[in-house]
Write a protein that holds these residues in place. Structure first.
Motif, PDB file in Angstrom:
ATOM      1  N   ALA A  83     112.899 -35.094 -11.907  1.00 11.24           N
ATOM      2  CA  ALA A  83     111.874 -35.853 -11.193  1.00 11.24           C
ATOM      3  C   ALA A  83     112.119 -37.351 -11.339  1.00 11.24           C
ATOM      4  N   PRO A  84     111.826 -38.142 -10.299  1.00 10.84           N
ATOM      5  CA  PRO A  84     111.941 -39.593 -10.440  1.00 10.84           C
ATOM      6  C   PRO A  84     110.926 -40.114 -11.451  1.00 10.84           C
ATOM      7  N   VAL A  85     111.284 -41.197 -12.134  1.00 14.38           N
ATOM      8  CA  VAL A  85     110.441 -41.756 -13.185  1.00 14.38           C
ATOM      9  C   VAL A  85     110.061 -43.190 -12.829  1.00 14.38           C
ATOM     10  N   VAL A  86     108.761 -43.446 -12.809  1.00 17.55           N
ATOM     11  CA  VAL A  86     108.254 -44.806 -12.667  1.00 17.55           C
ATOM     12  C   VAL A  86     107.917 -45.302 -14.069  1.00 17.55           C
ATOM     13  N   PHE A  87     108.510 -46.416 -14.458  1.00 19.76           N
ATOM     14  CA  PHE A  87     108.293 -46.959 -15.799  1.00 19.76           C
ATOM     15  C   PHE A  87     107.142 -47.967 -15.762  1.00 19.76           C
ATOM     16  N   VAL A  88     106.149 -47.767 -16.617  1.00 18.64           N
ATOM     17  CA  VAL A  88     104.982 -48.652 -16.670  1.00 18.64           C
ATOM     18  C   VAL A  88     104.875 -49.257 -18.063  1.00 18.64           C
ATOM     19  N   LEU A  89     104.903 -50.577 -18.125  1.00 19.05           N
ATOM     20  CA  LEU A  89     104.675 -51.291 -19.383  1.00 19.05           C
ATOM     21  C   LEU A  89     103.238 -51.779 -19.378  1.00 19.05           C
ATOM     22  N   ASN A  90     102.401 -51.152 -20.195  1.00 21.53           N
ATOM     23  CA  ASN A  90     100.976 -51.465 -20.235  1.00 21.53           C
ATOM     24  C   ASN A  90     100.676 -52.526 -21.300  1.00 21.53           C
ATOM     25  N   LYS A  91      99.485 -53.066 -21.240  1.00 17.93           N
ATOM     26  CA  LYS A  91      98.953 -54.037 -22.207  1.00 17.93           C
ATOM     27  C   LYS A  91      99.746 -55.339 -22.212  1.00 17.93           C
ATOM     28  N   VAL A  92     100.264 -55.734 -21.038  1.00 12.32           N
ATOM     29  CA  VAL A  92     101.027 -56.990 -20.980  1.00 12.32           C
ATOM     30  C   VAL A  92     100.121 -58.196 -21.196  1.00 12.32           C
ATOM     31  N   GLY A 136      98.234 -29.887 -32.818  1.00 12.04           N
ATOM     32  CA  GLY A 136      99.194 -30.898 -32.373  1.00 12.04           C
ATOM     33  C   GLY A 136     100.345 -30.301 -31.594  1.00 12.04           C
ATOM     34  N   ARG A 137     100.817 -29.137 -32.015  1.00 13.14           N
ATOM     35  CA  ARG A 137     101.911 -28.475 -31.298  1.00 13.14           C
ATOM     36  C   ARG A 137     101.456 -28.022 -29.910  1.00 13.14           C
ATOM     37  N   VAL A 138     100.210 -27.530 -29.820  1.00 17.82           N
ATOM     38  CA  VAL A 138      99.665 -27.120 -28.527  1.00 17.82           C
ATOM     39  C   VAL A 138      99.525 -28.324 -27.597  1.00 17.82           C
ATOM     40  N   MET A 139      99.091 -29.465 -28.146  1.00 15.13           N
ATOM     41  CA  MET A 139      98.953 -30.681 -27.341  1.00 15.13           C
ATOM     42  C   MET A 139     100.311 -31.139 -26.803  1.00 15.13           C
ATOM     43  N   ASN A 140     101.335 -31.108 -27.650  1.00 15.99           N
ATOM     44  CA  ASN A 140     102.673 -31.480 -27.188  1.00 15.99           C
ATOM     45  C   ASN A 140     103.163 -30.545 -26.090  1.00 15.99           C
ATOM     46  N   GLN A 141     102.853 -29.255 -26.232  1.00 17.76           N
ATOM     47  CA  GLN A 141     103.268 -28.293 -25.216  1.00 17.76           C
ATOM     48  C   GLN A 141     102.611 -28.611 -23.876  1.00 17.76           C
ATOM     49  N   ALA A 142     101.322 -28.965 -23.908  1.00 22.23           N
ATOM     50  CA  ALA A 142     100.611 -29.292 -22.664  1.00 22.23           C
ATOM     51  C   ALA A 142     101.258 -30.485 -21.977  1.00 22.23           C
ATOM     52  N   ALA A 143     101.653 -31.480 -22.751  1.00 25.20           N
ATOM     53  CA  ALA A 143     102.286 -32.666 -22.165  1.00 25.20           C
ATOM     54  C   ALA A 143     103.649 -32.332 -21.571  1.00 25.20           C
ATOM     55  N   ARG A 144     104.432 -31.540 -22.283  1.00 28.25           N
ATOM     56  CA  ARG A 144     105.777 -31.200 -21.787  1.00 28.25           C
ATOM     57  C   ARG A 144     105.705 -30.326 -20.535  1.00 28.25           C
ATOM     58  N   GLU A 145     104.747 -29.398 -20.505  1.00 26.33           N
ATOM     59  CA  GLU A 145     104.601 -28.555 -19.315  1.00 26.33           C
ATOM     60  C   GLU A 145     104.198 -29.387 -18.106  1.00 26.33           C
ATOM     61  N   ALA A 146     103.343 -30.369 -18.312  1.00 28.54           N
ATOM     62  CA  ALA A 146     102.933 -31.241 -17.211  1.00 28.54           C
ATOM     63  C   ALA A 146     104.124 -32.022 -16.680  1.00 28.54           C
ATOM     64  N   ALA A 147     104.965 -32.518 -17.569  1.00 30.56           N
ATOM     65  CA  ALA A 147     106.141 -33.276 -17.138  1.00 30.56           C
ATOM     66  C   ALA A 147     107.124 -32.397 -16.389  1.00 30.56           C
ATOM     67  N   ARG A 148     107.303 -31.144 -16.865  1.00 31.15           N
ATOM     68  CA  ARG A 148     108.256 -30.240 -16.211  1.00 31.15           C
ATOM     69  C   ARG A 148     107.801 -29.869 -14.804  1.00 31.15           C
ATOM     70  N   GLY A 149     106.494 -29.804 -14.562  1.00 30.23           N
ATOM     71  CA  GLY A 149     106.003 -29.382 -13.263  1.00 30.23           C
ATOM     72  C   GLY A 149     105.691 -30.517 -12.305  1.00 30.23           C
ATOM     73  N   ALA A 150     105.973 -31.765 -12.696  1.00 31.53           N
ATOM     74  CA  ALA A 150     105.562 -32.913 -11.885  1.00 31.53           C
ATOM     75  C   ALA A 150     106.595 -33.258 -10.817  1.00 31.53           C
ATOM     76  N   ASP A 151     106.103 -33.754  -9.665  1.00 27.18           N
ATOM     77  CA  ASP A 151     106.990 -34.317  -8.641  1.00 27.18           C
ATOM     78  C   ASP A 151     107.449 -35.710  -9.032  1.00 27.18           C
ATOM     79  N   VAL A 152     106.588 -36.430  -9.741  1.00 27.71           N
ATOM     80  CA  VAL A 152     106.886 -37.784 -10.207  1.00 27.71           C
ATOM     81  C   VAL A 152     106.373 -37.915 -11.635  1.00 27.71           C
ATOM     82  N   ILE A 153     107.153 -38.575 -12.475  1.00 27.65           N
ATOM     83  CA  ILE A 153     106.713 -38.867 -13.836  1.00 27.65           C
ATOM     84  C   ILE A 153     106.457 -40.363 -13.953  1.00 27.65           C
ATOM     85  N   VAL A 154     105.296 -40.711 -14.481  1.00 28.26           N
ATOM     86  CA  VAL A 154     105.011 -42.103 -14.810  1.00 28.26           C
ATOM     87  C   VAL A 154     105.074 -42.216 -16.325  1.00 28.26           C
TER      88      VAL A 154
END
Length: 310
Positions: A123-132, A64-82
């Motif tokens: 990075a700019p953030v696009v907010f997506v509300l799913n399952k509407v 679980g800690r490794v999975m969280n790290q993968a997500a945080r690294e992806a966010a840190r390196g992104a041009d845009v966050i959704v």
């Protein structure tokens, strides 16, 4: 573009809808996604590299800690966050709210607020509300969207239903506006940078998630032992080992007369054949590997441990 959010809010379904292909595995089981998976979409003049990430959660294991790290690294390196979250489940709402009567307005999930605060402002953030599509009266969602808009500034706010592929093009439109200029890095027909053998393991695990309940899905991992591509028109040969933590889990996976394992293998083989466009010969074995989720060495062997965890 990094897809970020809690587990089970629909990030992988959004990725697949944007690609028009079921590349990422999906299931009702939380934390289905364990690795950051890249999918490439060419949307008008824009090349959008969508990075699906594991759902950020409170980890209980080293995995679980490794999975969280993968997500945080992806966010840190992104041009845009959704940032993806979900509309509330009507079954969990008070009857008065469901019927549109006076009651407390819908409020952001506390974990969403924590995650948004951790994203930073680079990075700019696009907010997506799913399952509407869950909500018959969409007006009930307006106070929720207003509450999120007060938390931070978003480049855009987009309500969608990823399962129904409703609103996906608008998400891509908004992201395309934010893409930095540059040359395309992928061919028009490229879907991902991951090798096929990675998805072979994922598609076996997907069928485990769908076929089993309770403890087995989280305690299972798939390792490709042999992957032989034919030189001509023959079949692709894949041997894979399914690791579980206890003998009882192995018994569940194999099933009476090995019928469960046969069903898992058959469904996974069909998924792999759809991806590679040729016949596949898939053989599966089940091995008990005690506490593999807590072992740095085992995680490294299985391809999960890619650095120090946080």
């Amino acid at each position: 573009m990094a897809l970020v959010g809690r587990p089970n809010v629909g990030k992988s379904t959004l990725l697949n809808a944007a690609l028009g292909h079921p590349l990422a595995i999906v299931s009702p089981t939380p934390q289905t996604t364990r690795d950051a998976i890249l999918g490439v979409v060419h949307h008008g003049p824009a090349e959008i590299a969508l990075l699906d990430t594991p759902g950020l959660h409170r980890p209980r294991t080293e995995l679980g800690r490794v999975m969280n790290q993968a997500a945080r690294e992806a966010a840190r390196g992104a041009d845009v966050i959704v940032f993806v979250t979900e509309a509330p489940d009507p079954a969990r709402l008070p009857p008065r709210v469901k019927e549109g009567e006076d009651g407390p307005p819908l409020a952001p999930h506390p974990s969403d607020l924590t995650l948004l605060a951790d994203l930073g402002s680079e990075a700019p953030v696009v907010f997506v509300l799913n399952k509407v599509d869950r909500m018959r009266d969409k007006a009930l969602l307006l106070p929720l969207l207003d509450a999120f808009a007060k938390v931070r500034e978003f480049a855009a706010i987009v309500p969608i239903s990823a399962l129904r592929e409703d609103g996906i093009q608008r998400v891509l439109d908004e992201v395309a506006k934010l893409c930095p200029e540059g040359d395309w890095g992928f061919a028009p027909d490229e879907l991902t940078d991951r090798p096929t053998r990675f998805f072979a393991a994922e598609y076996v695990r997907e069928q485990i998630l769908r076929a089993t309940k309770a403890e087995v899905p989280h305690a299972s991992a798939v390792q490709i032992e042999r992957y032989v591509e034919p030189t001509g028109e023959g079949a692709l040969h894949i041997d894979a080992t399914i690791h579980v933590e206890r003998p009882g889990q192995k018994k569940i996976l194999i099933g009476a007369g090995a019928e469960q394992l046969k069903r898992i293998g058959t469904e996974a083989r069909l998924r792999i054949e759809e991806l590679v466009g040729r016949q596949v010969n898939l053989k599966l074995w089940v091995r008990v590997t005690p506490e593999w989720r807590e072992s740095r060495e085992r995680l490294d062997e299985l391809g999960y441990n890619k650095g120090e965890t946080s």
